[in-house]
Design a protein around this motif. Structure first.
Motif, PDB file in Angstrom:
ATOM      1  N   TYR A  53      78.799  40.671  -0.934  1.00 32.90           N
ATOM      2  CA  TYR A  53      79.012  39.991   0.338  1.00 32.90           C
ATOM      3  C   TYR A  53      80.503  40.052   0.620  1.00 32.90           C
ATOM      4  O   TYR A  53      81.311  39.770  -0.280  1.00 32.90           O
ATOM      5  CB  TYR A  53      78.519  38.543   0.247  1.00 32.90           C
ATOM      6  CG  TYR A  53      78.416  37.821   1.554  1.00 32.90           C
ATOM      7  CD1 TYR A  53      77.460  38.178   2.503  1.00 32.90           C
ATOM      8  CD2 TYR A  53      79.271  36.760   1.853  1.00 32.90           C
ATOM      9  CE1 TYR A  53      77.362  37.503   3.705  1.00 32.90           C
ATOM     10  CE2 TYR A  53      79.176  36.076   3.053  1.00 32.90           C
ATOM     11  CZ  TYR A  53      78.222  36.450   3.976  1.00 32.90           C
ATOM     12  OH  TYR A  53      78.120  35.781   5.166  1.00 32.90           O
ATOM     13  N   SER A  54      80.918  40.422   1.820  1.00 33.74           N
ATOM     14  CA  SER A  54      82.328  40.750   2.073  1.00 33.74           C
ATOM     15  C   SER A  54      83.277  39.563   2.025  1.00 33.74           C
ATOM     16  O   SER A  54      84.493  39.755   2.030  1.00 33.74           O
ATOM     17  CB  SER A  54      82.474  41.488   3.411  1.00 33.74           C
ATOM     18  OG  SER A  54      82.075  42.833   3.268  1.00 33.74           O
ATOM     19  N   ARG A  55      82.755  38.356   1.964  1.00 34.97           N
ATOM     20  CA  ARG A  55      83.658  37.238   1.725  1.00 34.97           C
ATOM     21  C   ARG A  55      84.236  37.300   0.308  1.00 34.97           C
ATOM     22  O   ARG A  55      85.353  36.842   0.060  1.00 34.97           O
ATOM     23  CB  ARG A  55      82.955  35.895   1.948  1.00 34.97           C
ATOM     24  CG  ARG A  55      83.932  34.703   1.879  1.00 34.97           C
ATOM     25  CD  ARG A  55      83.278  33.378   2.206  1.00 34.97           C
ATOM     26  NE  ARG A  55      82.417  32.897   1.151  1.00 34.97           N
ATOM     27  CZ  ARG A  55      81.114  32.695   1.264  1.00 34.97           C
ATOM     28  NH1 ARG A  55      80.496  32.971   2.406  1.00 34.97           N
ATOM     29  NH2 ARG A  55      80.404  32.238   0.251  1.00 34.97           N
ATOM     30  N   LEU A  56      83.465  37.862  -0.608  1.00 39.19           N
ATOM     31  CA  LEU A  56      83.872  37.898  -2.014  1.00 39.19           C
ATOM     32  C   LEU A  56      84.430  39.251  -2.427  1.00 39.19           C
ATOM     33  O   LEU A  56      85.357  39.312  -3.230  1.00 39.19           O
ATOM     34  CB  LEU A  56      82.677  37.540  -2.898  1.00 39.19           C
ATOM     35  CG  LEU A  56      82.185  36.099  -2.774  1.00 39.19           C
ATOM     36  CD1 LEU A  56      80.917  35.910  -3.574  1.00 39.19           C
ATOM     37  CD2 LEU A  56      83.260  35.134  -3.237  1.00 39.19           C
ATOM     38  N   SER A  57      83.869  40.332  -1.928  1.00 41.95           N
ATOM     39  CA  SER A  57      84.374  41.665  -2.255  1.00 41.95           C
ATOM     40  C   SER A  57      83.820  42.669  -1.260  1.00 41.95           C
ATOM     41  O   SER A  57      82.781  42.449  -0.647  1.00 41.95           O
ATOM     42  CB  SER A  57      84.000  42.063  -3.688  1.00 41.95           C
ATOM     43  OG  SER A  57      82.598  42.233  -3.811  1.00 41.95           O
ATOM     44  N   ASN A  58      84.534  43.787  -1.156  1.00 49.02           N
ATOM     45  CA  ASN A  58      84.189  44.831  -0.204  1.00 49.02           C
ATOM     46  C   ASN A  58      84.870  46.102  -0.729  1.00 49.02           C
ATOM     47  O   ASN A  58      85.975  46.016  -1.274  1.00 49.02           O
ATOM     48  CB  ASN A  58      84.705  44.443   1.181  1.00 49.02           C
ATOM     49  CG  ASN A  58      84.489  45.502   2.227  1.00 49.02           C
ATOM     50  OD1 ASN A  58      85.187  46.514   2.248  1.00 49.02           O
ATOM     51  ND2 ASN A  58      83.536  45.283   3.112  1.00 49.02           N
ATOM     52  N   PRO A  59      84.292  47.265  -0.600  1.00 48.04           N
ATOM     53  CA  PRO A  59      84.931  48.468  -1.141  1.00 48.04           C
ATOM     54  C   PRO A  59      86.338  48.726  -0.619  1.00 48.04           C
ATOM     55  O   PRO A  59      87.173  49.274  -1.351  1.00 48.04           O
ATOM     56  CB  PRO A  59      83.965  49.589  -0.733  1.00 48.04           C
ATOM     57  CG  PRO A  59      82.638  48.916  -0.628  1.00 48.04           C
ATOM     58  CD  PRO A  59      82.933  47.553  -0.081  1.00 48.04           C
ATOM     59  N   THR A  60      86.622  48.337   0.627  1.00 45.74           N
ATOM     60  CA  THR A  60      87.969  48.544   1.150  1.00 45.74           C
ATOM     61  C   THR A  60      88.961  47.596   0.503  1.00 45.74           C
ATOM     62  O   THR A  60      90.042  48.004   0.072  1.00 45.74           O
ATOM     63  CB  THR A  60      87.990  48.370   2.681  1.00 45.74           C
ATOM     64  OG1 THR A  60      86.911  49.092   3.273  1.00 45.74           O
ATOM     65  CG2 THR A  60      89.315  48.870   3.248  1.00 45.74           C
ATOM     66  N   THR A  61      88.601  46.321   0.406  1.00 46.88           N
ATOM     67  CA  THR A  61      89.496  45.361  -0.257  1.00 46.88           C
ATOM     68  C   THR A  61      89.568  45.645  -1.753  1.00 46.88           C
ATOM     69  O   THR A  61      90.611  45.437  -2.387  1.00 46.88           O
ATOM     70  CB  THR A  61      89.043  43.914  -0.007  1.00 46.88           C
ATOM     71  OG1 THR A  61      87.691  43.743  -0.469  1.00 46.88           O
ATOM     72  CG2 THR A  61      89.098  43.572   1.478  1.00 46.88           C
ATOM     73  N   ASP A  62      88.461  46.146  -2.331  1.00 47.62           N
ATOM     74  CA  ASP A  62      88.486  46.520  -3.751  1.00 47.62           C
ATOM     75  C   ASP A  62      89.527  47.608  -4.007  1.00 47.62           C
ATOM     76  O   ASP A  62      90.244  47.583  -5.019  1.00 47.62           O
ATOM     77  CB  ASP A  62      87.113  47.024  -4.198  1.00 47.62           C
ATOM     78  CG  ASP A  62      86.066  45.921  -4.260  1.00 47.62           C
ATOM     79  OD1 ASP A  62      86.438  44.735  -4.134  1.00 47.62           O
ATOM     80  OD2 ASP A  62      84.867  46.247  -4.422  1.00 47.62           O
ATOM     81  N   ALA A  63      89.609  48.584  -3.099  1.00 44.47           N
ATOM     82  CA  ALA A  63      90.581  49.665  -3.255  1.00 44.47           C
ATOM     83  C   ALA A  63      92.004  49.134  -3.184  1.00 44.47           C
ATOM     84  O   ALA A  63      92.886  49.564  -3.939  1.00 44.47           O
ATOM     85  CB  ALA A  63      90.353  50.734  -2.194  1.00 44.47           C
ATOM     86  N   LEU A  64      92.239  48.194  -2.270  1.00 48.11           N
ATOM     87  CA  LEU A  64      93.561  47.581  -2.168  1.00 48.11           C
ATOM     88  C   LEU A  64      93.917  46.858  -3.457  1.00 48.11           C
ATOM     89  O   LEU A  64      95.016  47.011  -3.998  1.00 48.11           O
ATOM     90  CB  LEU A  64      93.609  46.613  -0.983  1.00 48.11           C
ATOM     91  CG  LEU A  64      94.859  45.744  -0.886  1.00 48.11           C
ATOM     92  CD1 LEU A  64      96.113  46.595  -0.753  1.00 48.11           C
ATOM     93  CD2 LEU A  64      94.731  44.773   0.291  1.00 48.11           C
ATOM     94  N   GLU A  65      92.996  46.064  -3.968  1.00 45.00           N
ATOM     95  CA  GLU A  65      93.260  45.322  -5.203  1.00 45.00           C
ATOM     96  C   GLU A  65      93.514  46.272  -6.372  1.00 45.00           C
ATOM     97  O   GLU A  65      94.431  46.054  -7.177  1.00 45.00           O
ATOM     98  CB  GLU A  65      92.086  44.393  -5.494  1.00 45.00           C
ATOM     99  CG  GLU A  65      91.957  43.258  -4.492  1.00 45.00           C
ATOM    100  CD  GLU A  65      90.616  42.554  -4.524  1.00 45.00           C
ATOM    101  OE1 GLU A  65      90.370  41.703  -3.655  1.00 45.00           O
ATOM    102  OE2 GLU A  65      89.794  42.870  -5.414  1.00 45.00           O
ATOM    103  N   ALA A  66      92.726  47.335  -6.455  1.00 45.39           N
ATOM    104  CA  ALA A  66      92.903  48.298  -7.547  1.00 45.39           C
ATOM    105  C   ALA A  66      94.260  48.987  -7.459  1.00 45.39           C
ATOM    106  O   ALA A  66      94.910  49.242  -8.484  1.00 45.39           O
ATOM    107  CB  ALA A  66      91.779  49.337  -7.505  1.00 45.39           C
ATOM    108  N   ARG A  67      94.704  49.271  -6.245  1.00 44.32           N
ATOM    109  CA  ARG A  67      96.010  49.922  -6.088  1.00 44.32           C
ATOM    110  C   ARG A  67      97.136  48.980  -6.485  1.00 44.32           C
ATOM    111  O   ARG A  67      98.093  49.377  -7.170  1.00 44.32           O
ATOM    112  CB  ARG A  67      96.184  50.407  -4.648  1.00 44.32           C
ATOM    113  CG  ARG A  67      97.419  51.278  -4.451  1.00 44.32           C
ATOM    114  CD  ARG A  67      97.281  52.170  -3.236  1.00 44.32           C
ATOM    115  NE  ARG A  67      96.128  53.058  -3.364  1.00 44.32           N
ATOM    116  CZ  ARG A  67      95.699  53.867  -2.400  1.00 44.32           C
ATOM    117  NH1 ARG A  67      96.328  53.911  -1.244  1.00 44.32           N
ATOM    118  NH2 ARG A  67      94.657  54.643  -2.593  1.00 44.32           N
ATOM    119  N   LEU A  68      97.040  47.727  -6.079  1.00 49.46           N
ATOM    120  CA  LEU A  68      98.062  46.750  -6.458  1.00 49.46           C
ATOM    121  C   LEU A  68      98.097  46.545  -7.972  1.00 49.46           C
ATOM    122  O   LEU A  68      99.171  46.393  -8.566  1.00 49.46           O
ATOM    123  CB  LEU A  68      97.803  45.421  -5.746  1.00 49.46           C
ATOM    124  CG  LEU A  68      98.064  45.406  -4.239  1.00 49.46           C
ATOM    125  CD1 LEU A  68      97.589  44.082  -3.628  1.00 49.46           C
ATOM    126  CD2 LEU A  68      99.538  45.630  -3.939  1.00 49.46           C
TER     127      LEU A  68
END
Length: 434
Positions: A53-68
């Motif tokens: 559910y995109s409030r908790l995670s989303n592939p786009t935000t996941d990519a941002l977190e992984a890059r950071l």
């Protein structure tokens, strides 16, 4: 292991996992198909980290977190809808309704005022160190119920520098974590984890994204601090929703082994308070990070040129200049240690004259944007005492070394000579020239 400039473009994303899209796709969806009951059970019991559910995670935000994570050598991250959410959720998470926060007056005005407006309501209080430039002041200000030391690596607006390594040592001797807001520095100029920080927070609105087109925040951790001490029972509590599929009770350290701090933020504060970063906003931050080194270095170089110009105006419209590159600055040695590439692109100076002349000066600039932001590709100017730090009482403003004559500059990517000529024009309009 790839280097910084490679990671800022490639880390955390494999095109093969996303239909070979070269650019990170924007997953504009609220929810994701569960697929099967078994897969659903895995996700709802935290045995799978697939998007739910995109409030908790989303592939786009996941990519941002992984890059950071890669850019910091961290172990976990959570992206949020604003920098204030990052600061507030981090402090809520570590205090859990009890104890004290040790900090300095040299914080972003909104973050500082939140300690009074939000945390005091929840029976969490704060203390200021007597002298932030002396690490021993942090030791002296510790109380038995101090839960955390919270500081900024480069402060806004005066670009002061704290001895992060020394402060981290004091925090760890007291068995509490050090949270560092690294917004002004970005990981290009400083990685606080290398000097003992336990949690790093960002307003990604600023230098990380760098174009003034998104509101975003992030929290990172590196798994070095042990949150299972008696000071932090919230991390080894076993809420019902963390139970395994076998019904066995589990705590945050069990479920989020690589990142109990950010894991608890995601499970509690993001989940229930809801400051979710949209996929489109995450995409904009990712785009900004791809040019982070080039942007920040140009901004740092521009800041040095503006500092030199303003120093030439001391006694002729300028009262003082504050930036680690200034000639009369007490942070030059710390800058050599922590900021060898340059100590950021935010600086302040004292504008001579009265309130009417300050108004004329601010309204006369044509290239500098008069707005309450920093870290933009465009150069910005503002008077903090009545804008970004207006929430603070006169006493706290004085402790933070912010005064009516303080003018803050955030350097962008324009030609430095054009910026200087624009300031020169403003000095003339305000009657503060030769």
């Amino acid at each position: 292991m790839a280097r910084f400039d490679t990671n800022k473009i490639h880390a955390g994303y494999n095109p093969a996992d996303h239909n070979y899209a070269v650019s990170v796709p924007i997953y504009a969806t609220a929810a994701f198909e569960l697929g099967s009951v078994e897969r659903s059970d895995e996700m709802f019991s935290f045995d799978s980290w697939d998007p739910l559910y995109s409030r908790l995670s989303n592939p786009t935000t996941d990519a941002l977190e992984a890059r950071l994570i890669e850019l910091h050598g961290a172990t976990a991250a959570v992206s949020l809808a604003s920098g204030m959410a990052a600061v507030t959720y981090s402090l809520l998470n570590i205090t859990a309704g009890r104890g004290r926060i040790l900090t300095t007056p040299r914080l972003y005005g909104g973050a500082l005022d939140s300690l009074t407006q939000i945390f005091a309501e929840g029976n969490v209080f704060f203390d200021f160190v007597e002298n932030p430039d002396d690490p021993e002041s942090f030791r002296k200000a510790l109380a038995p119920d101090t839960k955390v030391i919270y500081v900024e690596s480069l402060t806004n607006p005066n670009a002061t520098i704290l001895d992060i390594e020394a402060i981290a040592k004091i925090a760890h001797e007291a068995r509490i974590p050090l949270i560092v807001d690294n917004t002004l520095a970005t990981p290009y100029l400083l990685n606080p984890f290398e000097y003992g920080a336990d949690i790093v927070v960002y307003s990604a609105t600023k230098g990380l994204s760098g174009h003034g087109n998104v509101i975003a925040g992030a929290v990172l951790e590196n798994k070095q601090f042990r949150f299972d001490s008696e000071k932090f029972p919230q991390f080894y509590e076993t809420p019902y929703f963390l139970r395994g599929r076998d019904g066995k009770a589990r705590n945050y350290l069990d479920v989020f082994s690589d990142g109990p701090f950010t894991g608890r933020i995601r499970a509690v504060h993001l989940n229930y308070l809801g400051a979710a970063l949209s996929p489109f906003s995450a995409y904009l931050v990712l785009l900004g990070i791809e040019t982070l080194s080039e942007r920040v270095q140009k901004q740092v170089d521009n800041a040095k040129k503006i500092v030199e110009y303003l120093e030439s105006k001391i006694g002729k419209g300028v009262l003082w200049v504050k930036h680690p590159s200034a000639k009369e600055n007490p942070y030059q040695e710390l800058a050599k240690k922590y900021f060898p590439k340059g100590a950021g692109a935010v600086l302040s100076f004292g504008l001579a004259g009265d309130a009417n002349q300050r108004t004329k000066f601010l309204e006369a600039v044509q290239i500098w944007g008069f707005q309450a932001n920093i870290g933009d590709a465009k150069s910005l100017i503002i008077n903090p005492s009545t804008t970004t730090h207006t929430e603070l009482t006169p006493e706290v403003q004085d402790a933070a070394d912010i005064h009516a004559e303080t003018i803050r500059l955030s350097l962008g990517l324009e030609d430095a000579q054009d910026l200087i000529e624009d300031l020169e024009h403003a000095f003339s309009v305000a009657g503060l020239g030769e």
